[in-house]
Design an enzyme around this catalytic site. Sequence first.
Site, PDB file in Angstrom:
ATOM      1  N   ALA A  11      13.570   9.981   4.218  1.00 18.82           N
ATOM      2  CA  ALA A  11      14.083   9.698   5.562  1.00 18.82           C
ATOM      3  C   ALA A  11      15.078   8.548   5.594  1.00 18.82           C
ATOM      4  O   ALA A  11      15.757   8.334   6.594  1.00 18.82           O
ATOM      5  CB  ALA A  11      12.916   9.401   6.506  1.00 18.82           C
ATOM      6  N   ARG A  16      23.525   2.455   0.508  1.00 20.50           N
ATOM      7  CA  ARG A  16      24.308   2.028  -0.652  1.00 20.50           C
ATOM      8  C   ARG A  16      25.133   3.162  -1.280  1.00 20.50           C
ATOM      9  O   ARG A  16      25.994   2.924  -2.103  1.00 20.50           O
ATOM     10  CB  ARG A  16      23.367   1.390  -1.705  1.00 20.50           C
ATOM     11  CG  ARG A  16      22.807   0.052  -1.252  1.00 20.50           C
ATOM     12  CD  ARG A  16      21.582  -0.380  -2.055  1.00 20.50           C
ATOM     13  NE  ARG A  16      20.348   0.245  -1.555  1.00 20.50           N
ATOM     14  CZ  ARG A  16      19.126   0.040  -2.072  1.00 20.50           C
ATOM     15  NH1 ARG A  16      18.987  -0.756  -3.136  1.00 20.50           N
ATOM     16  NH2 ARG A  16      18.068   0.622  -1.565  1.00 20.50           N
ATOM     17  N   GLN A  75      10.529  11.117  10.752  1.00 20.41           N
ATOM     18  CA  GLN A  75      10.378   9.668  10.910  1.00 20.41           C
ATOM     19  C   GLN A  75      11.581   9.119  11.675  1.00 20.41           C
ATOM     20  O   GLN A  75      12.671   9.002  11.128  1.00 20.41           O
ATOM     21  CB  GLN A  75      10.291   8.979   9.531  1.00 20.41           C
ATOM     22  CG  GLN A  75       9.995   7.480   9.646  1.00 20.41           C
ATOM     23  CD  GLN A  75      10.377   6.699   8.403  1.00 20.41           C
ATOM     24  OE1 GLN A  75      11.116   7.173   7.540  1.00 20.41           O
ATOM     25  NE2 GLN A  75       9.882   5.473   8.306  1.00 20.41           N
ATOM     26  N   TYR A 389      46.779  44.204  -2.613  1.00 23.36           N
ATOM     27  CA  TYR A 389      46.731  43.669  -1.249  1.00 23.36           C
ATOM     28  C   TYR A 389      47.982  44.068  -0.487  1.00 23.36           C
ATOM     29  O   TYR A 389      49.102  43.820  -0.939  1.00 23.36           O
ATOM     30  CB  TYR A 389      46.617  42.145  -1.360  1.00 23.36           C
ATOM     31  CG  TYR A 389      46.379  41.437  -0.041  1.00 23.36           C
ATOM     32  CD1 TYR A 389      45.390  41.869   0.838  1.00 23.36           C
ATOM     33  CD2 TYR A 389      47.123  40.309   0.295  1.00 23.36           C
ATOM     34  CE1 TYR A 389      45.165  41.193   2.025  1.00 23.36           C
ATOM     35  CE2 TYR A 389      46.901  39.625   1.483  1.00 23.36           C
ATOM     36  CZ  TYR A 389      45.917  40.079   2.345  1.00 23.36           C
ATOM     37  OH  TYR A 389      45.686  39.408   3.523  1.00 23.36           O
TER      38      TYR A 389
HETATM   39  C1  UD1 Z   1      11.345   1.371  -3.282  1.00 22.79           C
HETATM   40  C2  UD1 Z   1      10.119   0.478  -3.440  1.00 22.79           C
HETATM   41  C3  UD1 Z   1      10.274  -0.359  -4.703  1.00 22.79           C
HETATM   42  C4  UD1 Z   1      10.462   0.550  -5.899  1.00 22.79           C
HETATM   43  C5  UD1 Z   1      11.622   1.534  -5.682  1.00 22.79           C
HETATM   44  C6  UD1 Z   1      11.620   2.579  -6.772  1.00 22.79           C
HETATM   45  C7  UD1 Z   1       9.287  -0.083  -1.213  1.00 22.79           C
HETATM   46  C8  UD1 Z   1       9.251  -1.095  -0.129  1.00 22.79           C
HETATM   47  N1  UD1 Z   1      10.000  -0.384  -2.273  1.00 22.79           N
HETATM   48  O1  UD1 Z   1      12.467   0.503  -3.125  1.00 22.79           O
HETATM   49  O2  UD1 Z   1       9.135  -1.177  -4.905  1.00 22.79           O
HETATM   50  O3  UD1 Z   1      10.705  -0.226  -7.069  1.00 22.79           O
HETATM   51  O4  UD1 Z   1      11.466   2.222  -4.416  1.00 22.79           O
HETATM   52  O5  UD1 Z   1      12.716   3.438  -6.688  1.00 22.79           O
HETATM   53  O6  UD1 Z   1       8.631   0.940  -1.080  1.00 22.79           O
HETATM   54  N2  UD1 Z   1      12.394   5.977   2.962  1.00 22.79           N
HETATM   55  C9  UD1 Z   1      11.956   6.639   4.082  1.00 22.79           C
HETATM   56  N3  UD1 Z   1      11.838   5.939   5.256  1.00 22.79           N
HETATM   57  C10 UD1 Z   1      12.124   4.613   5.347  1.00 22.79           C
HETATM   58  C11 UD1 Z   1      12.586   3.956   4.185  1.00 22.79           C
HETATM   59  C12 UD1 Z   1      12.701   4.661   3.014  1.00 22.79           C
HETATM   60  O7  UD1 Z   1      11.671   7.825   4.034  1.00 22.79           O
HETATM   61  O8  UD1 Z   1      11.981   4.069   6.436  1.00 22.79           O
HETATM   62  C13 UD1 Z   1      12.540   6.745   1.714  1.00 22.79           C
HETATM   63  C14 UD1 Z   1      13.959   6.754   1.187  1.00 22.79           C
HETATM   64  O9  UD1 Z   1      14.694   7.838   1.718  1.00 22.79           O
HETATM   65  C15 UD1 Z   1      13.750   6.879  -0.319  1.00 22.79           C
HETATM   66  C16 UD1 Z   1      12.395   6.187  -0.533  1.00 22.79           C
HETATM   67  O10 UD1 Z   1      11.759   6.148   0.713  1.00 22.79           O
HETATM   68  O11 UD1 Z   1      13.658   8.226  -0.710  1.00 22.79           O
HETATM   69  C17 UD1 Z   1      12.559   4.762  -1.082  1.00 22.79           C
HETATM   70  O12 UD1 Z   1      13.325   3.990  -0.176  1.00 22.79           O
HETATM   71  P1  UD1 Z   1      14.449   2.989  -0.658  1.00 22.79           P
HETATM   72  O13 UD1 Z   1      15.020   2.329   0.534  1.00 22.79           O
HETATM   73  O14 UD1 Z   1      15.373   3.662  -1.577  1.00 22.79           O
HETATM   74  O15 UD1 Z   1      13.544   1.923  -1.413  1.00 22.79           O
HETATM   75  P2  UD1 Z   1      13.921   1.012  -2.651  1.00 22.79           P
HETATM   76  O16 UD1 Z   1      14.665  -0.170  -2.173  1.00 22.79           O
HETATM   77  O17 UD1 Z   1      14.540   1.827  -3.718  1.00 22.79           O
HETATM   78 CA    CA Z   2      15.358   3.879  -3.845  1.00 29.41          CA
END
Ligand code: UD1
Ligand code: CA
Length: 464
Positions: A11, A16, A75, A389
Amino acid sequence: MPDTHVVILAAGQGTRMKSSLPKVLHPVAGVPMVEHVLRVAGSVRPSTITLVVGHQAEAIRAALVGRQGLQFALQVPQLGTAHALQQAERLLAGRTGTLVLLSADVPLLSAAALRLLLETHHAAGAAATVVTAVVERPYGYGRIIRTGGRIVRIVEERDASPAERRVREINSGIYAFDLPPLFDALRSIATRNAQGEYYLTDLIAVYRRRKLPVDALIVDDPREIRGVNSRSELAEVSTIMRQKKNEELMASGVTIVDPATTYIDPDVEVGADTVIHPGVVIQGHSKIGSACEIHAYVRIADSELADRVTILNFCLIIGARVADGAAIGPFAHLRPATEIGQGAKIGNFVELKKTTLGAGSKANHLSYLGNATIGANVNVGAGTITCNYDGEKKHETVIEDGAFIGSDTQLIAPVRVGKGAYVGAGSSITEDVPPGALGIARGRQINVEGWAERRKSTAAKTKT
Ligand code: UD1
Ligand code: CA
């Protein structure tokens, strides 16, 4: 084994990536990131798979329509990974067993690692098991904090102290949870962190406080848990996936002259003793037989080559089928619905579309063959064009077995050249040529005797 339920988080905004395409739909080695994760999820035969979507939810849903047994949780707004998982609670009400949490942006996880996660989780009798890895460059990932060897909490990069940042064991974002205590524990997560989000990673500390057993599984190959947050990581992950595919093919008997420049999608099949030269790209659901040779700088997509096929340099082959022993190129273009028969030859600067070329037939130079059915042992001369054609509709050309089409011929469709017939070079054929006949349709040549001499003397006279 208790029931397995998979929840995949997808979600987040993927800021980035700086993209209008949702992050999880970006292809990794030709297949959308989320698709890789769905495949690995399917490998543990879960009772349910829930994808949590939010940012560009409709685009993601649309890309996955018709997928069996996939449910979506929405979400809105996106308040962090813990909040994301909470959205699956309603869909899993009354379920028991194990919840496996995957991230749609961690596409390289193998089925073997996922199986091992479930086995470790059950064997240790843990309430939660975190998949971790020890890496050289932990930057950007959550760090695993241990005391006395046991995991006590996870701290995010932004919230970590300098000492914690030096920890090289990272959180993969992949977990196994026992369902019963999970959703209640999630409710006690707060947002006291640098991003003001509900972090799923805080669950580990919550579990420790509640005396629920927590375990960690360190994966052998840290490449498997690489997350994709930027275009640069997308390229890295694609490279790893391609390397794996190339290694697999080489192990099965395919020669890849330069794996670093060979791009083969995961679903492609290649038979043993096929040789693939540098700069070759094979995409989609292509199937290459054995003992083929594919020379440098060729792209093949969704096509089938039988055995002993040769593709010379710089060909583009899309949606085509090539039979045993045929040779194509260099510089040939096979477009969708092209079928090349056994032992047939396509030479340089020849384009085919919706065309069947029979066994042993040849089109060796500079031709366009579209909407044509060409029999066996036909010779298509240099510069032949099927004029298919008329500005509105496409029309068919039929050339029967053994026919000979002279060079620089236009076959104005619909038209048929009969079995064994000849067409004289330079003809514009507008009417059918009967079997065994010679069709010739060009201006008859006249030779004017002494013409050049006369021209010179007239020119001399006008000057004086
Ligand atoms: C997250 C982890 C981090 C881990 C890393 C591994 C957390 C807080 N951090 O960080 O510890 O090392 O993944 O790749 O969990 N997402 C949602 N809803 C939200 C936020 C995120 O569905 O509100 C989903 C994103 O789409 C993604 C995943 O959760 O698929 C991870 O979110 P992302 O923001 O990429 O977390 P990282 O900073 O990579
Ligand atoms: Ca991630």
